[in-house]
Design a protein around this motif. Structure first.
Motif, PDB file in Angstrom:
ATOM      1  N   ALA A  88       0.837  -1.203   0.000  1.00 37.89           N
ATOM      2  CA  ALA A  88       0.000   0.000   0.000  1.00 37.89           C
ATOM      3  C   ALA A  88       0.872   1.253   0.000  1.00 37.89           C
ATOM      4  O   ALA A  88       1.920   1.295   0.645  1.00 37.89           O
ATOM      5  N   VAL A  89       0.413   2.260  -0.713  1.00 39.01           N
ATOM      6  CA  VAL A  89       1.025   3.600  -0.700  1.00 39.01           C
ATOM      7  C   VAL A  89      -0.120   4.611  -0.606  1.00 39.01           C
ATOM      8  O   VAL A  89      -1.284   4.222  -0.469  1.00 39.01           O
ATOM      9  N   ASN A  90       0.226   5.919  -0.664  1.00 38.51           N
ATOM     10  CA  ASN A  90      -0.851   6.880  -0.388  1.00 38.51           C
ATOM     11  C   ASN A  90      -1.483   7.537  -1.618  1.00 38.51           C
ATOM     12  O   ASN A  90      -2.286   8.459  -1.481  1.00 38.51           O
ATOM     13  N   SER A  91      -1.148   7.059  -2.821  1.00 34.25           N
ATOM     14  CA  SER A  91      -1.883   7.475  -4.026  1.00 34.25           C
ATOM     15  C   SER A  91      -1.548   6.536  -5.172  1.00 34.25           C
ATOM     16  O   SER A  91      -0.568   5.774  -5.100  1.00 34.25           O
ATOM     17  N   GLY A  92      -2.331   6.628  -6.226  1.00 35.37           N
ATOM     18  CA  GLY A  92      -2.021   5.871  -7.444  1.00 35.37           C
ATOM     19  C   GLY A  92      -0.743   6.383  -8.082  1.00 35.37           C
ATOM     20  O   GLY A  92       0.036   5.606  -8.649  1.00 35.37           O
ATOM     21  N   THR A  93      -0.524   7.679  -7.988  1.00 34.14           N
ATOM     22  CA  THR A  93       0.705   8.277  -8.523  1.00 34.14           C
ATOM     23  C   THR A  93       1.920   7.694  -7.803  1.00 34.14           C
ATOM     24  O   THR A  93       2.907   7.310  -8.441  1.00 34.14           O
ATOM     25  N   ALA A  94       1.836   7.617  -6.472  1.00 34.59           N
ATOM     26  CA  ALA A  94       2.927   7.022  -5.677  1.00 34.59           C
ATOM     27  C   ALA A  94       3.117   5.556  -6.053  1.00 34.59           C
ATOM     28  O   ALA A  94       4.256   5.056  -6.076  1.00 34.59           O
ATOM     29  N   ALA A  95       2.015   4.864  -6.355  1.00 33.77           N
ATOM     30  CA  ALA A  95       2.099   3.445  -6.742  1.00 33.77           C
ATOM     31  C   ALA A  95       2.924   3.300  -8.021  1.00 33.77           C
ATOM     32  O   ALA A  95       3.817   2.440  -8.107  1.00 33.77           O
ATOM     33  N   ILE A  96       2.660   4.152  -9.008  1.00 31.79           N
ATOM     34  CA  ILE A  96       3.395   4.070 -10.274  1.00 31.79           C
ATOM     35  C   ILE A  96       4.861   4.467 -10.062  1.00 31.79           C
ATOM     36  O   ILE A  96       5.777   3.819 -10.574  1.00 31.79           O
ATOM     37  N   HIS A  97       5.082   5.514  -9.266  1.00 29.26           N
ATOM     38  CA  HIS A  97       6.449   5.947  -8.963  1.00 29.26           C
ATOM     39  C   HIS A  97       7.230   4.814  -8.291  1.00 29.26           C
ATOM     40  O   HIS A  97       8.349   4.473  -8.700  1.00 29.26           O
ATOM     41  N   ALA A  98       6.633   4.218  -7.275  1.00 31.92           N
ATOM     42  CA  ALA A  98       7.305   3.147  -6.529  1.00 31.92           C
ATOM     43  C   ALA A  98       7.540   1.915  -7.409  1.00 31.92           C
ATOM     44  O   ALA A  98       8.583   1.251  -7.311  1.00 31.92           O
ATOM     45  N   ALA A  99       6.579   1.611  -8.282  1.00 32.25           N
ATOM     46  CA  ALA A  99       6.726   0.444  -9.162  1.00 32.25           C
ATOM     47  C   ALA A  99       7.858   0.667 -10.163  1.00 32.25           C
ATOM     48  O   ALA A  99       8.632  -0.250 -10.461  1.00 32.25           O
ATOM     49  N   LEU A 100       7.975   1.886 -10.671  1.00 34.91           N
ATOM     50  CA  LEU A 100       9.072   2.193 -11.606  1.00 34.91           C
ATOM     51  C   LEU A 100      10.414   2.081 -10.887  1.00 34.91           C
ATOM     52  O   LEU A 100      11.391   1.575 -11.446  1.00 34.91           O
ATOM     53  N   TYR A 101      10.450   2.540  -9.632  1.00 35.02           N
ATOM     54  CA  TYR A 101      11.672   2.398  -8.830  1.00 35.02           C
ATOM     55  C   TYR A 101      12.023   0.916  -8.686  1.00 35.02           C
ATOM     56  O   TYR A 101      13.163   0.506  -8.923  1.00 35.02           O
ATOM     57  N   ALA A 102      11.027   0.120  -8.339  1.00 38.58           N
ATOM     58  CA  ALA A 102      11.263  -1.310  -8.137  1.00 38.58           C
ATOM     59  C   ALA A 102      11.655  -2.012  -9.432  1.00 38.58           C
ATOM     60  O   ALA A 102      12.406  -2.986  -9.416  1.00 38.58           O
ATOM     61  N   ALA A 103      11.154  -1.494 -10.558  1.00 40.57           N
ATOM     62  CA  ALA A 103      11.481  -2.084 -11.864  1.00 40.57           C
ATOM     63  C   ALA A 103      12.903  -1.746 -12.285  1.00 40.57           C
ATOM     64  O   ALA A 103      13.385  -2.250 -13.304  1.00 40.57           O
ATOM     65  N   GLY A 104      13.551  -0.875 -11.521  1.00 44.65           N
ATOM     66  CA  GLY A 104      14.930  -0.506 -11.839  1.00 44.65           C
ATOM     67  C   GLY A 104      15.038   0.608 -12.867  1.00 44.65           C
ATOM     68  O   GLY A 104      16.106   0.822 -13.443  1.00 44.65           O
ATOM     69  N   VAL A 105      13.948   1.315 -13.099  1.00 44.87           N
ATOM     70  CA  VAL A 105      13.993   2.444 -14.034  1.00 44.87           C
ATOM     71  C   VAL A 105      14.802   3.576 -13.399  1.00 44.87           C
ATOM     72  O   VAL A 105      14.523   3.971 -12.264  1.00 44.87           O
ATOM     73  N   ARG A 106      15.813   4.044 -14.118  1.00 40.97           N
ATOM     74  CA  ARG A 106      16.675   5.104 -13.598  1.00 40.97           C
ATOM     75  C   ARG A 106      16.924   6.141 -14.694  1.00 40.97           C
ATOM     76  O   ARG A 106      16.458   5.998 -15.808  1.00 40.97           O
ATOM     77  N   GLU A 107      17.706   7.157 -14.350  1.00 39.77           N
ATOM     78  CA  GLU A 107      17.997   8.260 -15.252  1.00 39.77           C
ATOM     79  C   GLU A 107      18.477   7.751 -16.620  1.00 39.77           C
ATOM     80  O   GLU A 107      19.343   6.888 -16.686  1.00 39.77           O
ATOM     81  N   GLY A 108      17.860   8.301 -17.661  1.00 41.01           N
ATOM     82  CA  GLY A 108      18.273   7.948 -19.022  1.00 41.01           C
ATOM     83  C   GLY A 108      17.529   6.766 -19.614  1.00 41.01           C
ATOM     84  O   GLY A 108      17.562   6.554 -20.827  1.00 41.01           O
ATOM     85  N   ASP A 109      16.853   5.983 -18.798  1.00 44.41           N
ATOM     86  CA  ASP A 109      16.065   4.867 -19.323  1.00 44.41           C
ATOM     87  C   ASP A 109      14.828   5.399 -20.043  1.00 44.41           C
ATOM     88  O   ASP A 109      14.362   6.501 -19.768  1.00 44.41           O
TER      89      ASP A 109
END
Ligand SMILES: *Cc1c(COP(=O)(O)O)cnc(C)c1O
Length: 367
Positions: free
Chosen positions: A50-71
Motif C-alpha cells: 500500500a502507498v498513499n496514491s495511485g501516482t505514488a504506486a506508479i512511482h514506486a513500481a518504476l523504482y522497483a522495476a529498476g527504471v533510472r535516469e536515461g532509461d
C-alpha cells in the motif's frame, strides 16, 4: 442532479474508521497489512504494497522495476497525467505510442517500433476500466526483456482471459482516490508476484529505509494510514457488487443509446471484462450537435457528463519537450476531441439511466 462520480460510504466504513481511531494506531499499522493481504488475494497476486496514491504506486513500481535516469519507458499519450509524471520523477524518458481508436488502449501494432536499447519498461493503461491487449504486450516485453507496470488505476476487478488486472504484468498499480471504483479518499496499491518488487516498494515508501534509520537509497513518505486502509478494506469487500451495478448501467446505456447517428458506444475487445470506471462514448461530426453543446444541454437537464481527457499528454510543455508535437498521435488526438463519459457509477439508478437516454435522444432529435 445525476453526478459523474459519487463515493458510497456505508456504516461499515464509518465503524472501521472509528475502530482505528479508538485503537490509537493511526499511521501505517495492522489495517494496512490487512488491506495488502486482501488486495493481493483479490487481484490474484502473491503480494501487495500500500502507498498513499495511485501516482505514488506508479512511482514506486518504476523504482522497483529498476527504471533510472536515461532509461526509456513506453506508455500512451491518452491517459491521466499521473501515468507519465512518475517516469519524469525517475529522470527517465517517456516514449509515447498511439492508442487503438476502438478500445482507447495502447495500439500494440505500434509498440515494437518504439523500443530502443534504452527501453526498460512499458506502462499499459487499462483506460476507463478495460484491460489493454496484454498477451501481445507481454510477448513483445518478453522478447526485449522489458518490465510491464500496469496502470490499473481505473480497472480494479477487470479481467483479461480470466485473470484480474494487477496480475497481468510485473506489477500492477491502483488508485483509491475518492472517485475511483473503490476508494478511501486518497490511496494507492501495487500488486506483484515478485518479492524483489515488494521489498523495494516497501523501502521506497519509507524514506529508503532497510532497517530503522538505515537509509540505503532515496525514498519518500508514501505510506498509507490505517485510517485510510480501514475504509479501503470495507470498500474492497464491496468491489464486485459495485462493478455489477456499473455493468448493469452500461448495458442499459448500450441498449438505450444504440443507433443514434454520430454517437459511438464503447467496444469491449475479446477475452476481457470491462469494469466501467467510465462509460465513454464518442461524439463524432455526424452527431446532431457538437460535444460542448451536448454537455451544456445535459447539464441543463441535471446530468453531469465529463471529458476524460480533453487534451493529450504530449500537448503539455513538460511532456512535449521530449520532442512531441500535435499531429504525432492522431488516434489519441481524435479521442481527446470526441470522448464524453456519461454517469455510470453505482448510485446511478435505472430511472437515472432512462433520464440520460431520454435527454440525449431529445438533444439529438433522434426519438
Ligand atoms: C487516478 C489515476 C491515476 C493516479 O491516481 P491518484 O490516486 O490520483 O494519484 C493514475 N493513472 C490513472 C489512469 C488514473 O485514472
Amino acid at each position: 442532479m445525476i453526478s459523474i462520480a459519487s463515493p458510497i460510504i456505508g456504516p461499515e466504513e464509518t465503524k472501521a474508521v472509528n475502530d482505528v481511531l479508538a485503537s490509537g494506531v493511526l499511521a501505517q499499522g495492522p489495517k494496512v497489512a490487512e488491506l495488502e493481504a486482501a488486495f493481493a488475494e483479490y487481484c490474484g497476486t502473491k503480494y501487495a504494497a500500500a502507498v498513499n496514491s495511485g501516482t505514488a504506486a506508479i512511482h514506486a513500481a518504476l523504482y522497483a522495476a529498476g527504471v533510472r535516469e536515461g532509461d526509456e519507458v513506453i506508455t500512451v499519450p491518452f491517459s491521466f497525467i499521473a501515468t507519465i509524471n512518475p517516469i519524469l520523477m525517475m529522470n527517465a524518458t517517456p516514449v509515447l505510442v498511439d492508442i487503438d481508436p476502438l478500445t482507447f488502449n495502447l495500439d500494440v501494432a505500434k509498440l515494437e517500433q518504439a523500443i530502443t536499447a534504452k527501453t526498460k519498461a512499458i506502462i499499459p493503461v487499462h483506460l476507463y476500466g478495460q484491460p489493454a491487449n496484454m498477451d501481445e504486450i507481454k510477448a513483445i516485453a518478453d522478447k526485449h526483456d522489458l518490465q510491464i507496470i500496469e496502470d490499473a488505476c481505473q480497472a480494479i476487478g477487470a479481467e483479461y482471459k480470466g485473470k484480474r488486472t494487477g496480475s497481468l504484468g510485473n506489477a500492477g498499480c491502483f488508485s483509491l482516490y475518492a472517485t475511483k471504483n473503490i476508494m478511501c479518499g486518497e490511496g494507492g496499491m501495487v500488486t506483484t508476484d515478485d518479492e524483489a518488487y515488494v521489498t523495494a516498494i516497501k523501502q521506497f515508501r519509507q524514506h529508503g529505509m532497510s532497517a530503522q534509520y538505515e537509509y540505503v537509497d532515496l525514498g519518500f513518505n508514501y505510506r498509507m494510514s490505517d485510517l485510510h486502509a480501514a475504509i479501503a478494506v470495507e470498500q474492497l469487500k464491496k468491489a464486485d457488487g459495485f462493478t455489477e451495478l456499473r455493468q448493469r448501467n452500461a448495458s442499459l446505456l448500450d441498449e438505450g443509446l444504440a443507433n443514434i447517428s454520430g454517437l459511438v458506444l464503447p467496444t469491449i475487445a475479446e477475452g476481457r471484462s470491462h469494469v466501467y470506471h467510465q462509460y465513454t462514448v464518442r461524439i463524432t461530426p455526424d452527431f446532431a450537435v457538437d460535444r460542448q453543446t451536448l454537455v451544456s444541454g445535459l447539464k441543463e437537464k441535471g446530468i453531469i457528463a465529463g471529458v476524460y481527457y480533453p487534451k493529450t499528454l504530449h500537448s503539455f510543455p513538460h511532456v512535449a519537450k521530449f520532442g512531441y508535437k500535435i499531429g504525432d498521435f492522431p488516434a489519441a488526438e481524435q479521442a481527446a476531441a470526441e470522448v464524453l463519459s456519461l454517469p455510470i457509477h453505482p448510485r446511478v439508478s435505472e430511472v437515472d439511466i432512462q433520464t440520460i437516454i431520454d435527454a440525449i435522444k431529445d438533444i439529438s432529435n433522434a426519438n
